[in-house]
Every structure is written in C-alpha cells, then in structure tokens.
Design a protein around this motif. Structure first.
Motif, PDB file in Angstrom:
ATOM      1  N   LEU A 132     -19.283 -24.495 -41.026  1.00 46.41           N
ATOM      2  CA  LEU A 132     -20.360 -24.044 -42.025  1.00 46.41           C
ATOM      3  C   LEU A 132     -20.231 -24.909 -43.186  1.00 46.41           C
ATOM      4  O   LEU A 132     -21.372 -25.473 -43.553  1.00 46.41           O
ATOM      5  N   LYS A 133     -19.101 -25.552 -43.446  1.00 46.53           N
ATOM      6  CA  LYS A 133     -18.914 -26.405 -44.623  1.00 46.53           C
ATOM      7  C   LYS A 133     -19.699 -27.735 -44.150  1.00 46.53           C
ATOM      8  O   LYS A 133     -20.486 -28.317 -45.045  1.00 46.53           O
ATOM      9  N   LEU A 134     -19.772 -28.144 -42.812  1.00 47.03           N
ATOM     10  CA  LEU A 134     -20.299 -29.345 -42.384  1.00 47.03           C
ATOM     11  C   LEU A 134     -21.877 -28.940 -42.190  1.00 47.03           C
ATOM     12  O   LEU A 134     -22.455 -29.920 -42.877  1.00 47.03           O
ATOM     13  N   LEU A 135     -22.330 -27.810 -42.080  1.00 56.84           N
ATOM     14  CA  LEU A 135     -23.714 -27.574 -42.164  1.00 56.84           C
ATOM     15  C   LEU A 135     -24.191 -27.324 -43.186  1.00 56.84           C
ATOM     16  O   LEU A 135     -25.484 -27.877 -43.364  1.00 56.84           O
ATOM     17  N   GLU A 136     -23.346 -27.028 -44.281  1.00 56.64           N
ATOM     18  CA  GLU A 136     -23.865 -26.818 -45.666  1.00 56.64           C
ATOM     19  C   GLU A 136     -24.103 -28.242 -46.184  1.00 56.64           C
ATOM     20  O   GLU A 136     -24.975 -28.455 -47.204  1.00 56.64           O
ATOM     21  N   GLU A 137     -23.119 -29.056 -46.172  1.00 57.75           N
ATOM     22  CA  GLU A 137     -23.149 -30.272 -46.815  1.00 57.75           C
ATOM     23  C   GLU A 137     -22.987 -31.381 -45.720  1.00 57.75           C
ATOM     24  O   GLU A 137     -22.091 -32.010 -45.789  1.00 57.75           O
ATOM     25  N   VAL A 145     -25.283 -31.237 -32.777  1.00 60.08           N
ATOM     26  CA  VAL A 145     -26.115 -30.462 -31.813  1.00 60.08           C
ATOM     27  C   VAL A 145     -25.034 -29.257 -31.288  1.00 60.08           C
ATOM     28  O   VAL A 145     -23.989 -29.855 -30.549  1.00 60.08           O
ATOM     29  N   LEU A 146     -25.575 -28.302 -31.256  1.00 58.91           N
ATOM     30  CA  LEU A 146     -24.865 -27.300 -30.539  1.00 58.91           C
ATOM     31  C   LEU A 146     -25.903 -26.708 -29.404  1.00 58.91           C
ATOM     32  O   LEU A 146     -26.990 -26.594 -29.418  1.00 58.91           O
ATOM     33  N   THR A 147     -25.170 -26.159 -28.478  1.00 56.64           N
ATOM     34  CA  THR A 147     -25.864 -25.311 -27.271  1.00 56.64           C
ATOM     35  C   THR A 147     -25.087 -23.966 -27.110  1.00 56.64           C
ATOM     36  O   THR A 147     -23.824 -23.681 -27.491  1.00 56.64           O
ATOM     37  N   ALA A 148     -26.127 -23.107 -26.885  1.00 54.66           N
ATOM     38  CA  ALA A 148     -25.539 -21.702 -26.618  1.00 54.66           C
ATOM     39  C   ALA A 148     -26.513 -21.161 -25.591  1.00 54.66           C
ATOM     40  O   ALA A 148     -27.581 -21.335 -25.850  1.00 54.66           O
ATOM     41  N   PRO A 149     -26.381 -19.750 -25.284  1.00 52.11           N
ATOM     42  CA  PRO A 149     -26.879 -18.893 -24.439  1.00 52.11           C
ATOM     43  C   PRO A 149     -28.004 -18.349 -25.220  1.00 52.11           C
ATOM     44  O   PRO A 149     -29.258 -18.601 -24.585  1.00 52.11           O
ATOM     45  N   SER A 150     -27.821 -17.971 -26.574  1.00 52.69           N
ATOM     46  CA  SER A 150     -29.070 -17.399 -27.315  1.00 52.69           C
ATOM     47  C   SER A 150     -28.525 -17.581 -28.862  1.00 52.69           C
ATOM     48  O   SER A 150     -27.169 -17.578 -29.078  1.00 52.69           O
ATOM     49  N   PRO A 151     -29.416 -17.343 -29.580  1.00 54.96           N
ATOM     50  CA  PRO A 151     -29.212 -17.452 -31.274  1.00 54.96           C
ATOM     51  C   PRO A 151     -27.786 -16.230 -31.455  1.00 54.96           C
ATOM     52  O   PRO A 151     -27.180 -16.289 -32.296  1.00 54.96           O
ATOM     53  N   ALA A 152     -28.173 -15.061 -30.834  1.00 51.99           N
ATOM     54  CA  ALA A 152     -27.316 -13.888 -30.757  1.00 51.99           C
ATOM     55  C   ALA A 152     -25.823 -14.299 -30.677  1.00 51.99           C
ATOM     56  O   ALA A 152     -24.986 -13.798 -30.891  1.00 51.99           O
ATOM     57  N   SER A 153     -25.638 -15.596 -29.846  1.00 49.83           N
ATOM     58  CA  SER A 153     -24.120 -15.589 -29.589  1.00 49.83           C
ATOM     59  C   SER A 153     -23.491 -16.311 -30.725  1.00 49.83           C
ATOM     60  O   SER A 153     -22.327 -16.526 -30.408  1.00 49.83           O
ATOM     61  N   LEU A 154     -24.019 -16.510 -31.774  1.00 50.96           N
ATOM     62  CA  LEU A 154     -23.319 -17.217 -32.995  1.00 50.96           C
ATOM     63  C   LEU A 154     -23.748 -16.530 -34.219  1.00 50.96           C
ATOM     64  O   LEU A 154     -24.444 -15.550 -34.139  1.00 50.96           O
ATOM     65  N   LEU A 155     -22.966 -16.802 -35.145  1.00 48.31           N
ATOM     66  CA  LEU A 155     -23.119 -15.938 -36.409  1.00 48.31           C
ATOM     67  C   LEU A 155     -24.463 -16.207 -37.127  1.00 48.31           C
ATOM     68  O   LEU A 155     -24.881 -17.525 -36.924  1.00 48.31           O
ATOM     69  N   PRO A 156     -25.304 -15.437 -37.751  1.00 48.01           N
ATOM     70  CA  PRO A 156     -26.459 -15.735 -38.291  1.00 48.01           C
ATOM     71  C   PRO A 156     -26.360 -16.874 -39.503  1.00 48.01           C
ATOM     72  O   PRO A 156     -27.388 -17.745 -39.436  1.00 48.01           O
ATOM     73  N   THR A 157     -25.028 -16.968 -39.983  1.00 44.63           N
ATOM     74  CA  THR A 157     -25.118 -17.786 -40.988  1.00 44.63           C
ATOM     75  C   THR A 157     -24.999 -19.331 -40.278  1.00 44.63           C
ATOM     76  O   THR A 157     -25.492 -20.481 -40.735  1.00 44.63           O
ATOM     77  N   THR A 158     -24.418 -19.517 -39.298  1.00 39.31           N
ATOM     78  CA  THR A 158     -24.496 -20.844 -38.435  1.00 39.31           C
ATOM     79  C   THR A 158     -26.109 -21.078 -37.828  1.00 39.31           C
ATOM     80  O   THR A 158     -26.397 -22.369 -37.814  1.00 39.31           O
ATOM     81  N   VAL A 159     -26.459 -19.933 -37.392  1.00 43.60           N
ATOM     82  CA  VAL A 159     -27.800 -20.307 -36.651  1.00 43.60           C
ATOM     83  C   VAL A 159     -28.929 -20.667 -37.848  1.00 43.60           C
ATOM     84  O   VAL A 159     -29.800 -21.680 -37.633  1.00 43.60           O
ATOM     85  N   SER A 160     -28.701 -20.032 -38.923  1.00 37.61           N
ATOM     86  CA  SER A 160     -29.879 -20.189 -40.015  1.00 37.61           C
ATOM     87  C   SER A 160     -29.917 -21.709 -40.707  1.00 37.61           C
ATOM     88  O   SER A 160     -30.816 -21.993 -40.907  1.00 37.61           O
ATOM     89  N   ARG A 161     -28.698 -22.490 -40.315  1.00 36.25           N
ATOM     90  CA  ARG A 161     -28.589 -23.901 -40.693  1.00 36.25           C
ATOM     91  C   ARG A 161     -29.136 -24.945 -39.730  1.00 36.25           C
ATOM     92  O   ARG A 161     -28.757 -26.114 -39.976  1.00 36.25           O
ATOM     93  N   CYS A 162     -29.224 -24.339 -38.687  1.00 35.72           N
ATOM     94  CA  CYS A 162     -29.667 -25.288 -37.451  1.00 35.72           C
ATOM     95  C   CYS A 162     -31.396 -25.145 -37.153  1.00 35.72           C
ATOM     96  O   CYS A 162     -31.875 -24.168 -37.583  1.00 35.72           O
ATOM     97  N   GLN A 163     -31.679 -26.371 -36.656  1.00 36.97           N
ATOM     98  CA  GLN A 163     -33.101 -26.286 -36.259  1.00 36.97           C
ATOM     99  C   GLN A 163     -33.100 -25.612 -34.840  1.00 36.97           C
ATOM    100  O   GLN A 163     -32.314 -26.133 -34.010  1.00 36.97           O
ATOM    101  N   ARG A 164     -33.790 -24.590 -34.519  1.00 34.33           N
ATOM    102  CA  ARG A 164     -33.629 -23.889 -33.280  1.00 34.33           C
ATOM    103  C   ARG A 164     -34.655 -24.614 -32.236  1.00 34.33           C
ATOM    104  O   ARG A 164     -35.857 -24.765 -32.554  1.00 34.33           O
TER     105      ARG A 164
END
Ligand SMILES: [Zn+2]
Length: 314
Positions: A132-137, A145-164
């Motif tokens: 999160l520190k990296l994503l915020e600043e 670039v992250l890959t995952a089966p679905s946004p639900a596989s990650l914390l909402p705080t992580t997902v919200s800082r990524c372009q989906r």
C-alpha cells in the motif's frame, strides 16, 4: 512490429500499450485467460527503446526484427528495470519491500521501472499493507502490474489504488479462429477442451503431454461425479499423490463445468451435463473455484480433494 496478436479481450489489450496512464494496474480473470501474457507485453512495450516498440514480445517466436538492447535483456530475464515476483509459492513482506525499493530506483535505460506481481491473491494482509505504501506514493517512473482471479481476491484498499483491467472468457468461435491463424491442427477440439481460455488452448496445442493430461483429467472428473463414495475417496487419495498435476487438473475441471453451463463444450462437458443436474453443476463450479484457490496455500491435498469429491457430482 513482430508480434502475434493477443487472443481475445481486445479492450483490455488496447489499454495496455506503450504509454502508462497510471502507476498501478490490476489484471483480473480466470487462469489461462492471458493475464500474464498481457502483463509481459505491457512491460515489453514500456521498456522497449523503440518508439513504435516493442521489437518482439515475450512468448512469440517471430525473429523478423533484431530486438533493441532493452528487449534483449528482458527476453533473457535480465532486465534491470523489470522486477517480477516469483510465480510459485507464498509471497512475503520482504519480497514486497524489495520490490518497492527496486521500483524507487531511477531506471537504468528507459523511462520506467516495471514491477509484476503474478497471482497477487497470494499476498497476505501484511504484505498488501506493505504494498500500500508503494501504491499510495508511487515513484514517478514506477509502473506496477498485479494479476488476480478477481478484485475480490485482494483487499479493497489495494484494488482501489489500481486501474482495473478485467479479462473475460474468450468466445469459442473467436478462440477457434485465432488458433487456426496460428496453424493449430484440430483447432475446434483444442478450443473446446480449453474452455474459453486462450492460454490453456495454446499450451494444449503446443504440448501433447498437456493434452494427454487434460484427457486423463476429463475421465477422472467423470469418475468422480459418477462413482460411489468409497470409490471417490480412493480416487482422492490417488490424485493427492501427484500434487504437481492438481492445479492443471482443477483448471481443466473448471473449464468443463463452465462449458457444460454454457452449453458450449466438447464431449466431456456434454457427458457431465447428462450426469449432473444443473443446480449441482453450479454448486460444483463454485466448490471447484474454492478448491483451486486453496491449492495455492499448500493445503492437505488429500483432505481438500475428499471434501471436494463428496460434494460435487450426483
Ligand atoms: Zn525493444
């Protein structure tokens, strides 16, 4: 540009070209759909030194153009500005911190430092908090670039800082046409076994052993759903003895269940549909997804398979 076309998900592919429009991307979709391929292509485009790059793209064999020094390094797995976390095993806070540190350095050659976290659902909560520190600043030149089966596989705080960037199943006719373009024999049969997943289809077409493994998986699945409880438990024990084959096996089963629900599958999906009622197949698919997720965390595989086998099928 010597590249083979990316199969399916054209909108997603069009978003991931040579210009980064943000610092973090989350590619989601089922296994074998092309998340890793697309992430690698994006990295190639960001790191290539040619204005109209990339010279060549990971995973293709075209040799039409001599690659630039940056692409040569990347293809050899030695690019100092491309940082990939391991594709297997658990991901640790230490790995995330090291990735953050590397992305903070000035690029050696081009405009970017690029990080890839494949199957980011393997990041635990503490590791995601470290990320999160990296994503915020994010450093100015960093692209993650992250890959995952679905946004639900990650914390909402992580997902919200990524372009989906969602990737979905590729319709059978589009997959068949793409396989024929690549000169794949039996494109219809390969596409149907791959269950709308181009990555899986290419693997099956390239590797006769993988194809044989899928055929064997198909007959094992039909055994599971048809047989008595003692026979199912015996089969769970036998399959648990070969843990390395399990991820591919479950992926193949998920493909067959999906195909049976869409009425778009080959013989195995048809037989499954004849044997198992619709509601049980929907339930079975959910259980297969859950089992496939759990496999990533080194579970007791025999227990996992026993629970699965007692609950899917008739
Ligand atoms: Zn290049």
């Amino acid at each position: 540009m010597g590249t083979q076309a990316f199969i399916g998900n054209a909108a997603a592919a069009a978003r991931l070209t040579g210009r980064a429009r943000g610092h973090a991307y989350l590619l989601t979709g089922p296994d074998g759909i092309g998340k890793r391929t697309l992430a690698d292509r994006f990295a190639a485009a960001l790191l290539c030194e040619r204005a109209d790059g990339p010279c060549r793209v990971a995973g293709t064999s075209e040799e039409a153009m001599e690659p630039c020094p940056s692409c040569k390094l990347r293809e050899a797995g030695n690019h100092p500005d491309y940082h990939r976390l391991p594709a297997e095993g658990n991901l640790t806070i230490a790995q995330v911190r090291e990735l953050s540190r590397a992305l903070g350095l000035s690029p050696h050659s081009g405009r970017h430092q690029v990080g890839l976290v494949p199957d980011a659902e393997r990041l635990g909560v503490p590791a995601q908090n470290a990320l999160l520190k990296l994503l915020e600043e994010p450093p100015r030149h960093a692209v993650l670039v992250l890959t995952a089966p679905s946004p639900a596989s990650l914390l909402p705080t992580t997902v919200s800082r990524c372009q989906r960037v969602p990737l979905g199943p590729v319709p059978a006719d589009e997959l068949v046409a793409a396989l024929k373009d690549r000169g794949v024999q039996d494109a219809n049969a390969v596409a149907s076994r791959a269950g709308e997943r181009p990555g899986t289809a290419i693997r099956l077409a390239d590797d006769p052993d993988a194809d044989a493994a899928v055929r064997e998986s198909e007959s094992a699945l039909l055994d599971v759903v048809r047989r008595s409880v003692p026979e199912r438990l015996a089969l769970a024990k036998r399959l648990a003895d070969d843990p390395e084959a399990l991820p591919g096996r479950l992926d193949a089963w998920i493909g067959i269940y999906r195909a049976s629900l869409r009425n778009s599958g080959g013989p195995a999906a048809e037989r499954l549909a004849e044997t198992v009622p619709l509601a049980k197949r929907i339930d079975g698919l959910i259980r297969l997804f859950a089992a496939r997720r759990k496999l990533r965390y080194n579970p007791n595989t025999q227990l996992l398979l026993e629970q699965l086998f007692l609950n899917i099928g008739t």
